[in-house]
Every structure is written in C-alpha cells, then in structure tokens.
Design a protein around this motif. Sequence first.
Motif, PDB file in Angstrom:
ATOM      1  N   GLN A  35       1.282  -1.283  -0.220  1.00 28.14           N
ATOM      2  CA  GLN A  35       0.084   0.039   0.198  1.00 28.14           C
ATOM      3  C   GLN A  35       0.605   0.838   0.273  1.00 28.14           C
ATOM      4  N   THR A  36       0.128   2.308  -0.627  1.00 25.87           N
ATOM      5  CA  THR A  36       1.154   3.800  -0.294  1.00 25.87           C
ATOM      6  C   THR A  36      -0.070   4.698  -0.082  1.00 25.87           C
ATOM      7  N   GLY A  37       0.508   6.088  -0.090  1.00 26.83           N
ATOM      8  CA  GLY A  37       0.036   7.057   0.295  1.00 26.83           C
ATOM      9  C   GLY A  37       0.549   7.707   1.544  1.00 26.83           C
ATOM     10  N   LEU A  38      -0.451   8.143   2.277  1.00 26.29           N
ATOM     11  CA  LEU A  38      -0.712   8.837   3.447  1.00 26.29           C
ATOM     12  C   LEU A  38      -1.024   8.201   4.508  1.00 26.29           C
ATOM     13  N   LEU A  39      -0.685   7.341   6.135  1.00 23.47           N
ATOM     14  CA  LEU A  39      -1.302   7.380   7.606  1.00 23.47           C
ATOM     15  C   LEU A  39      -1.926   8.598   7.628  1.00 23.47           C
ATOM     16  N   ALA A  40      -0.406   9.867   8.242  1.00 21.08           N
ATOM     17  CA  ALA A  40      -0.852  11.111   8.506  1.00 21.08           C
ATOM     18  C   ALA A  40       0.087  11.948   7.709  1.00 21.08           C
ATOM     19  N   LYS A  41      -0.213  13.524   8.068  1.00 21.86           N
ATOM     20  CA  LYS A  41       1.053  13.765   7.411  1.00 21.86           C
ATOM     21  C   LYS A  41       1.334  14.690   8.969  1.00 21.86           C
ATOM     22  N   ASP A  42       0.968  14.625   9.951  1.00 19.35           N
ATOM     23  CA  ASP A  42       1.609  15.307  11.089  1.00 19.35           C
ATOM     24  C   ASP A  42       0.890  13.860  12.700  1.00 19.35           C
ATOM     25  N   MET A  43       1.861  14.624  14.009  1.00 19.90           N
ATOM     26  CA  MET A  43       0.652  13.327  14.892  1.00 19.90           C
ATOM     27  C   MET A  43      -0.286  13.882  15.441  1.00 19.90           C
ATOM     28  N   THR A  44      -0.760  15.293  14.421  1.00 15.88           N
ATOM     29  CA  THR A  44      -1.424  16.363  15.212  1.00 15.88           C
ATOM     30  C   THR A  44      -2.446  15.251  14.757  1.00 15.88           C
ATOM     31  N   HIS A  45      -2.594  15.240  13.146  1.00 12.16           N
ATOM     32  CA  HIS A  45      -3.788  14.673  12.145  1.00 12.16           C
ATOM     33  C   HIS A  45      -3.843  12.878  12.392  1.00 12.16           C
ATOM     34  N   GLU A  48      -6.203  12.935  15.385  1.00  9.41           N
ATOM     35  CA  GLU A  48      -8.070  13.446  14.744  1.00  9.41           C
ATOM     36  C   GLU A  48      -8.077  11.841  14.264  1.00  9.41           C
ATOM     37  N   GLN A  49      -7.804  11.179  13.600  1.00 16.46           N
ATOM     38  CA  GLN A  49      -8.058   9.666  13.558  1.00 16.46           C
ATOM     39  C   GLN A  49      -8.383   8.841  14.202  1.00 16.46           C
ATOM     40  N   GLY A  50      -8.446   8.961  15.907  1.00 13.39           N
ATOM     41  CA  GLY A  50      -8.849   8.114  16.725  1.00 13.39           C
ATOM     42  C   GLY A  50      -8.104   6.783  16.726  1.00 13.39           C
ATOM     43  N   ASP A  51      -9.332   6.386  17.115  1.00 16.27           N
ATOM     44  CA  ASP A  51      -9.457   5.258  17.115  1.00 16.27           C
ATOM     45  C   ASP A  51      -8.696   4.014  16.004  1.00 16.27           C
ATOM     46  N   ASP A  52      -8.843   4.816  14.687  1.00 17.30           N
ATOM     47  CA  ASP A  52      -8.914   3.982  13.516  1.00 17.30           C
ATOM     48  C   ASP A  52      -6.958   4.292  13.175  1.00 17.30           C
ATOM     49  N   GLY A  53      -6.481   5.103  13.487  1.00 15.37           N
ATOM     50  CA  GLY A  53      -4.796   5.453  13.023  1.00 15.37           C
ATOM     51  C   GLY A  53      -4.242   5.044  14.211  1.00 15.37           C
ATOM     52  N   MET A  54      -4.564   4.834  15.410  1.00 22.05           N
ATOM     53  CA  MET A  54      -3.931   3.957  15.892  1.00 22.05           C
ATOM     54  C   MET A  54      -3.577   2.871  16.301  1.00 22.05           C
ATOM     55  N   ARG A  56      -4.172   1.705  12.788  1.00 26.54           N
ATOM     56  CA  ARG A  56      -2.984   1.477  11.582  1.00 26.54           C
ATOM     57  C   ARG A  56      -2.160   1.709  11.876  1.00 26.54           C
ATOM     58  N   ALA A  57      -1.782   2.864  12.784  1.00 31.26           N
ATOM     59  CA  ALA A  57       0.180   2.659  13.276  1.00 31.26           C
ATOM     60  C   ALA A  57       0.695   1.153  13.980  1.00 31.26           C
ATOM     61  N   GLY A  58      -0.303   1.001  14.838  1.00 33.75           N
ATOM     62  CA  GLY A  58       0.243  -0.229  15.016  1.00 33.75           C
ATOM     63  C   GLY A  58       0.101  -1.574  14.092  1.00 33.75           C
ATOM     64  N   GLU A  59      -0.238  -1.575  12.869  1.00 31.77           N
ATOM     65  CA  GLU A  59      -0.122  -2.247  11.327  1.00 31.77           C
ATOM     66  C   GLU A  59       1.135  -1.921  10.943  1.00 31.77           C
ATOM     67  N   VAL A  60       1.560  -1.186  10.387  1.00 34.45           N
ATOM     68  CA  VAL A  60       2.334  -0.377  10.404  1.00 34.45           C
ATOM     69  C   VAL A  60       3.899  -1.318  11.440  1.00 34.45           C
ATOM     70  N   VAL A  61       3.389  -1.184  12.830  1.00 35.71           N
ATOM     71  CA  VAL A  61       4.655  -1.371  13.398  1.00 35.71           C
ATOM     72  C   VAL A  61       4.612  -3.320  13.539  1.00 35.71           C
ATOM     73  N   ARG A  62       4.001  -3.390  13.509  1.00 30.14           N
ATOM     74  CA  ARG A  62       3.887  -5.307  13.506  1.00 30.14           C
ATOM     75  C   ARG A  62       4.653  -5.984  12.294  1.00 30.14           C
ATOM     76  N   ALA A  63       4.143  -4.770  10.455  1.00 29.97           N
ATOM     77  CA  ALA A  63       4.278  -5.073   9.325  1.00 29.97           C
ATOM     78  C   ALA A  63       5.523  -5.698   9.562  1.00 29.97           C
ATOM     79  N   TYR A  64       6.303  -3.923  10.551  1.00 27.89           N
ATOM     80  CA  TYR A  64       7.690  -4.005  10.043  1.00 27.89           C
ATOM     81  C   TYR A  64       8.259  -5.299  11.274  1.00 27.89           C
ATOM     82  N   MET A  65       8.074  -5.492  12.011  1.00 29.98           N
ATOM     83  CA  MET A  65       8.444  -6.461  12.212  1.00 29.98           C
ATOM     84  C   MET A  65       8.858  -7.582  11.707  1.00 29.98           C
ATOM     85  N   ASN A  66       6.915  -8.541  11.236  1.00 30.76           N
ATOM     86  CA  ASN A  66       7.455  -9.287  10.324  1.00 30.76           C
ATOM     87  C   ASN A  66       8.362  -9.281   9.370  1.00 30.76           C
TER      88      ASN A  66
END
Length: 305
Positions: A35-45, A48-54, A56-66
């Motif tokens: 996948q490509t695109g922008l997860l968030a432009k900065d921390m506030t952004h 602002e995405q709430g649980d969905d943003g968190m 998604r960030a967790g998914e990226v970290v897990r993907a990195y570990m794998n």
Amino acid sequence: MKLISYRWEGLERIGAVVGDVVVDLNAGLALLDGQTGLLAKDMTHLLEQGDDGMQRAGEVVRAYMNALQQDPARAQAVACPLDEIQYLPPVPRPQKILAIGANYRAHCEEAGVPVPSKPIVFVKVPTALIAHGVNIVYPRITKELDYEGELAVVIGKRARNVREDEAMDYVAGYTIMNDVSARDLQRTEGQWSRAKGCDTFAPCGPWLVTADEIHDPHALQIETRVNGEVRQQASTGDMVFSIPRLIAHITEGITLLPGDIISTGTPAGVGVYRQPPGLLQPGDEVAIRIEGIGELINGVVAERL
C-alpha cells in the motif's frame, strides 16, 4: 507504542520507535501489501483519526517486525537509526498547552502556599515548545531561571464537559514536559504568561507513549536531575488532582482538541526553594525521567545579544 515526531533527511516525519530505530509510519504503509499513501501528515492529524489511526499505526509496526524476519532489506528501507534523527516535540503544533500549578502537596509546602481546593490552570504558549536535545535559552529578561519536571497528558479526541469517570477515554498518551519558569517574572508580574511562556520554556518529549502502554499514570516515578544531581524525586501518585479531575475541570469551560497538552504540575525540589537556591545557569543540563516513558534532556544556553 512510542510515537515520535522527527526530522530525517530534511523532512519532517512521524514514526514509531522500535528498539533503536524509528519506523516511518507513512513510508511503512508499503509493508502492508504494497500500500502507498499518507497515514498522517503530522502527529495531530494522526490523533484526529482516533482509534482508526492508532490501529493503522500499530499495523505498520507489526508489518515492520514481520519484514525484519522475512525481508530485512525491505524493513530497513522504511526505518532509520534513532540516534541519527533530529527530535521534534511529540506534537509539534498543538493548539493549546495547559499547565497546572501547585498540584503536588510537597511542592506547596516548599513554596509556602496552601494546597488549592481547585486546580490552578494556566497557559504555556505553543511557541515555547522545544524538543528533546534542544537548548533552553536563558533570556535577558530574567535572573532566576528554574526547572519543573512534569508528566504531560496528550489529548486524543475532542473533549467538552467530560465527566471524571469517562475522562481517561480522551487521553491519547503521555510525554514529559519541563515547565521552565522565570521566577522573578512570576513573582513580580502577578500572572504567569511571560514567566512560563518565553521561547524555549516548554521542552517536551522525547516521544508520546500511547495510553495503552501505561497501566496507571498515577503510579509513575518522576525524577529531575541537573548536571547529574537529583533535584526532584516523587511519584505521580502524589498529585493533588488526578488526571481525570483535571480533564473534567478544564473541559467545564474549555474544549480540548486532539494534540492538546496538559502538563500536570511539578513535585517538590525546584531550584528556587532549595537552600541555597539551585537555579539554572548557562551550561547546565536538565534531565527529566519518568517511569514507562523515557528521558527528556535539554541544555541551557545564554541568549545571544
């Protein structure tokens, strides 16, 4: 997660600290099935995405570990060494920084003031923010520069008229704040805006630890050292007003937004009340460590003429 705002190769980024590296959360989207695109432009952004943003960030970290196990080169392409980045404040551009005065009983005792019956809330302006590793500038307008190590709360969603029993649902995570203070201005000007709001008077960082990583924010050891000497040592459990009480009190009249910061007050041991006084001087280094979060370190330099 340890979420971080940082600069790398000339660009401002958001990431997650994994061991001794930082995973770029936007570049890391490529590890999620290309996948490509922008997860968030900065921390506030991101907040602002709430649980969905968190999530998604967790998914990226897990993907990195794998990917580290299966395709190290691909993983390394979205990460950089932690010791090579330029730190930014965890939330570089919050709309509000609200701080709390006299929120530890022992600090009230050393200052000779009564324990307040309601939280004392004041504003630190966002232009006072600096990151871990950036110098505090000793301005010419003061002769009494002081430190205050504090636990800071980062708000995760819009909050207005929040009840105490639901207040923790609005917390995205925690970081460290140094409520740098010009004591002579604080004493003589009658209000604290300049005394606590000068440029560089809000060191913050080094990162934001998400709320799920901190079992009890009221049971954390906090320690401030100046040039290696322990000056403050306490538990956040010694706060007069708890985090839920502070959020409920503030949101009775002020709307909190994602990325807003509440600095929860300082324990005893500030420089002005030591015998003899232990105020900051150019060349000093202030290190504030909070259990479960990390360490915020800043030097002190004189303002250039």
